[in-house]
Design an enzyme around this catalytic site. Structure first.
Site, PDB file in Angstrom:
ATOM      1  N   GLU A 103       0.817  -1.212   0.000  1.00 55.72           N
ATOM      2  CA  GLU A 103       0.000   0.000   0.000  1.00 55.72           C
ATOM      3  C   GLU A 103       0.846   1.255   0.000  1.00 55.72           C
ATOM      4  O   GLU A 103       1.991   1.256   0.438  1.00 55.72           O
ATOM      5  CB  GLU A 103      -0.909   0.049   1.216  1.00 55.72           C
ATOM      6  CG  GLU A 103      -0.601  -0.964   2.238  1.00 55.72           C
ATOM      7  CD  GLU A 103      -1.503  -0.880   3.429  1.00 55.72           C
ATOM      8  OE1 GLU A 103      -1.255  -0.002   4.258  1.00 55.72           O
ATOM      9  OE2 GLU A 103      -2.430  -1.687   3.496  1.00 55.72           O
ATOM     10  N   CYS A 123       6.317  -7.120   7.051  1.00 48.72           N
ATOM     11  CA  CYS A 123       7.454  -6.697   7.870  1.00 48.72           C
ATOM     12  C   CYS A 123       7.769  -7.790   8.881  1.00 48.72           C
ATOM     13  O   CYS A 123       6.860  -8.426   9.425  1.00 48.72           O
ATOM     14  CB  CYS A 123       7.130  -5.398   8.606  1.00 48.72           C
ATOM     15  SG  CYS A 123       8.523  -4.736   9.545  1.00 48.72           S
ATOM     16  N   CYS A 127       6.178  -5.512  15.519  1.00 45.50           N
ATOM     17  CA  CYS A 127       5.706  -4.565  16.540  1.00 45.50           C
ATOM     18  C   CYS A 127       4.263  -4.909  16.936  1.00 45.50           C
ATOM     19  O   CYS A 127       3.423  -5.187  16.076  1.00 45.50           O
ATOM     20  CB  CYS A 127       5.808  -3.133  16.036  1.00 45.50           C
ATOM     21  SG  CYS A 127       7.508  -2.673  15.643  1.00 45.50           S
ATOM     22  N   LEU A 226      10.116   5.473  18.289  1.00 43.77           N
ATOM     23  CA  LEU A 226      10.589   5.233  19.656  1.00 43.77           C
ATOM     24  C   LEU A 226       9.503   4.495  20.464  1.00 43.77           C
ATOM     25  O   LEU A 226       9.731   3.422  20.982  1.00 43.77           O
ATOM     26  CB  LEU A 226      10.960   6.577  20.307  1.00 43.77           C
ATOM     27  CG  LEU A 226      11.661   6.508  21.651  1.00 43.77           C
ATOM     28  CD1 LEU A 226      12.995   5.788  21.545  1.00 43.77           C
ATOM     29  CD2 LEU A 226      11.873   7.918  22.216  1.00 43.77           C
ATOM     30  N   CYS A 344      -1.193   2.272   8.970  1.00 43.32           N
ATOM     31  CA  CYS A 344      -0.233   1.289   8.502  1.00 43.32           C
ATOM     32  C   CYS A 344      -0.856  -0.111   8.409  1.00 43.32           C
ATOM     33  O   CYS A 344      -1.287  -0.668   9.402  1.00 43.32           O
ATOM     34  CB  CYS A 344       0.929   1.286   9.499  1.00 43.32           C
ATOM     35  SG  CYS A 344       2.316   0.309   9.047  1.00 43.32           S
TER      36      CYS A 344
HETATM   37  N1  SAH Z   1       9.033   0.239   9.869  1.00 38.93           N
HETATM   38  C1  SAH Z   1       9.235   1.634   9.982  1.00 38.93           C
HETATM   39  C2  SAH Z   1       8.416   2.449   9.006  1.00 38.93           C
HETATM   40  C3  SAH Z   1       7.019   2.006   8.727  1.00 38.93           C
HETATM   41  S1  SAH Z   1       5.875   2.139  10.043  1.00 38.93           S
HETATM   42  C4  SAH Z   1       9.007   2.098  11.402  1.00 38.93           C
HETATM   43  O1  SAH Z   1       8.513   1.322  12.190  1.00 38.93           O
HETATM   44  O2  SAH Z   1       9.382   3.220  11.707  1.00 38.93           O
HETATM   45  C5  SAH Z   1       5.526   3.885  10.051  1.00 38.93           C
HETATM   46  C6  SAH Z   1       5.113   4.421  11.394  1.00 38.93           C
HETATM   47  O3  SAH Z   1       3.786   3.986  11.744  1.00 38.93           O
HETATM   48  C7  SAH Z   1       6.034   3.994  12.535  1.00 38.93           C
HETATM   49  O4  SAH Z   1       6.333   5.074  13.371  1.00 38.93           O
HETATM   50  C8  SAH Z   1       5.169   2.987  13.239  1.00 38.93           C
HETATM   51  O5  SAH Z   1       5.591   2.800  14.561  1.00 38.93           O
HETATM   52  C9  SAH Z   1       3.790   3.597  13.101  1.00 38.93           C
HETATM   53  N2  SAH Z   1       2.674   2.706  13.374  1.00 38.93           N
HETATM   54  C10 SAH Z   1       2.560   1.392  13.140  1.00 38.93           C
HETATM   55  N3  SAH Z   1       1.353   0.938  13.553  1.00 38.93           N
HETATM   56  C11 SAH Z   1       0.692   1.995  14.047  1.00 38.93           C
HETATM   57  C12 SAH Z   1      -0.595   2.181  14.634  1.00 38.93           C
HETATM   58  N4  SAH Z   1      -1.436   1.175  14.785  1.00 38.93           N
HETATM   59  N5  SAH Z   1      -0.932   3.420  15.035  1.00 38.93           N
HETATM   60  C13 SAH Z   1      -0.077   4.466  14.883  1.00 38.93           C
HETATM   61  N6  SAH Z   1       1.143   4.354  14.338  1.00 38.93           N
HETATM   62  C14 SAH Z   1       1.539   3.124  13.927  1.00 38.93           C
HETATM   63 FE1  SF4 Z   2       7.460  -3.146  10.880  1.00 40.08          FE
HETATM   64 FE2  SF4 Z   2       5.168  -2.060  11.650  1.00 40.08          FE
HETATM   65 FE3  SF4 Z   2       7.204  -2.265  13.365  1.00 40.08          FE
HETATM   66 FE4  SF4 Z   2       7.375  -0.501  11.342  1.00 40.08          FE
HETATM   67  S1  SF4 Z   2       5.915  -0.472  13.010  1.00 40.08           S
HETATM   68  S2  SF4 Z   2       8.950  -1.969  12.047  1.00 40.08           S
HETATM   69  S3  SF4 Z   2       6.247  -1.638   9.740  1.00 40.08           S
HETATM   70  S4  SF4 Z   2       6.095  -3.976  12.417  1.00 40.08           S
END
Ligand code: SAH
Ligand code: SF4
Length: 352
Positions: A103, A123, A127, A226, A344
């Site tokens: 996407e 990914c 997380c 972070l 995301c």
């Molecule tokens: N993998 C990278 C970039 C893609 S995610 C990273 O983690 O930084 C882009 C951003 O969306 C990151 O800051 C991530 O922590 C955040 N993100 C992921 N899931 C989310 C959610 N459910 N609500 C808000 N932010 C989210």
């Molecule tokens: Fe991967 Fe989602 Fe964590 Fe970014 S926030 S590193 S996309 S699992």
């Protein structure tokens, strides 16, 4: 819309021409008895004009166009879905020739167009709050595939792209070379010519890659997710970067700032009762003070089936005020496209 092109005339899988370096392209053309300037002509078609067919390349001899199309493809993506938000942002599910889908999002405001792209399909970082993380990694994207997303959004809006963030699916620093090559191409006058400061890469904190990134000559912007400055909380939220301690991250980011003089952004999605407590706020202030940080407070996008809930707006405001009181610049990121699942990973979840 751009179609993925496969050439039926060749027995072997044709190569995507966009994976060739300038040198390789010149050599190929030399083999075909063509002058070197053809490489520049072809690159203009591919990277600036976004040609998806050799037939479009009207300043090339017809015979050369035919030879090239028997040997190479031009990648390209198919739009599998598109949603338009009330606020004007558009979210796309794009499919590559092998069926892999990712996407990306286009967010217009005034005469600006920001594009959010994916660096991987899925990914591996896992997380706990992220829809992409829950699904695991399918594969990394090539530089051209990352670039294609921007071109697709540009063509759909029919306007110039003013900024790009690698904040869609995937961890760009687990696909470092392709992500950086895509950023360079977006920045290059031979590509879209987007200013380096307007190209942002977001990482969950892969330390060896942050160190490497500090040595890249371009003024690209770095964002670090972070989400907690308390080790135990961060370990639970972001198991994929457990092996890199917050202390080490703090040190490496200090080196990054010393080396580049650039202000890094820290992303912090507020999760009720998890990382929005007084202790967490205190730890965040300590982590961010005196290190040129800009903190982006994000309201958590709720993921279906997840136990996590966003904090209140009042709590987000309190975070910003307290950070400001210790001299840390902080803003609350406006979430775009709420009504179209622009969080995301969510569109893809729905399309399955
Ligand atoms: N993998 C990278 C970039 C893609 S995610 C990273 O983690 O930084 C882009 C951003 O969306 C990151 O800051 C991530 O922590 C955040 N993100 C992921 N899931 C989310 C959610 N459910 N609500 C808000 N932010 C989210
Ligand atoms: Fe991967 Fe989602 Fe964590 Fe970014 S926030 S590193 S996309 S699992």
């Amino acid at each position: 819309m751009q179609e993925a092109r496969n050439n039926p005339d060749v027995g072997v899988d044709p190569i995507d021409l966009r994976t060739l370096t300038r040198g390789q392209l010149v050599d190929t053309l030399k083999e075909l008895g063509q002058p070197a300037f053809r490489a520049k002509q072809i690159e203009e078609w591919v990277w600036e004009k976004g040609a998806t067919s050799f037939d479009d390349m009207t300043n090339l001899p017809k015979a050369l166009r035919a030879t090239l199309s028997s040997r190479f493809t031009l990648g390209g993506v198919q739009q599998a879905a598109r949603q338009v938000s009330e606020d004007g942002s558009r979210k796309y599910l794009l499919r590559y020739a092998d069926g892999t889908a990712v996407e990306c999002v286009g967010m217009p405001s005034g005469n600006k167009l920001a594009v959010c792209v994916s660096s991987q399909a899925g990914c591996a970082m896992g997380c706990a709050f992220c829809a992409t993380g829950a699904a695991g990694l399918t594969r990394s994207l090539t530089a051209a595939e990352i670039y294609d997303q921007v071109m697709h959004v540009r063509d759909d809006f029919d306007t110039r792209v003013t900024s790009v963030v690698l904040m869609g699916q995937g961890e760009p620093f687990m696909n470092y070379d392709a992500s950086l090559a895509a950023m360079r191409k977006l920045n290059s006058p031979d590509g879209l010519g987007i200013g380096a400061r307007h190209i942002t890469v977001s990482t969950c904190g892969v330390i060896p890659a942050i160190k490497r990134f500090a040595n890249e000559p371009e003024q690209f912007t770095l964002a670090v997710s972070l989400h907690s400055a308390v080790q135990r909380t961060r370990n639970a939220l972001m198991p994929g970067v457990r092996k890199y301690s917050l202390m080490h991250l703090y040190e490496v980011m200090g080196e990054y700032v010393d080396k580049t003089g650039r202000r890094p952004t820290y992303e912090y999605a507020l999760i009720r009762g998890v990382n929005d407590t007084e202790d967490e706020l205190g730890a965040l202030c300590d982590f961010c003070r005196d290190n040129l940080a800009h903190v982006n407070i994000i309201q958590l996008n709720e993921v279906k089936g997840s136990r996590f809930q966003p904090s209140s707006d009042a709590r987000a405001g309190e975070f910003v005020r307290r950070l400001a009181s210790v001299g840390v610049e902080a803003t609350i990121r406006q979430s775009r496209g709420q009504d179209i699942d622009a969080a995301c990973g969510q569109l893809k979840q729905r399309m399955r």
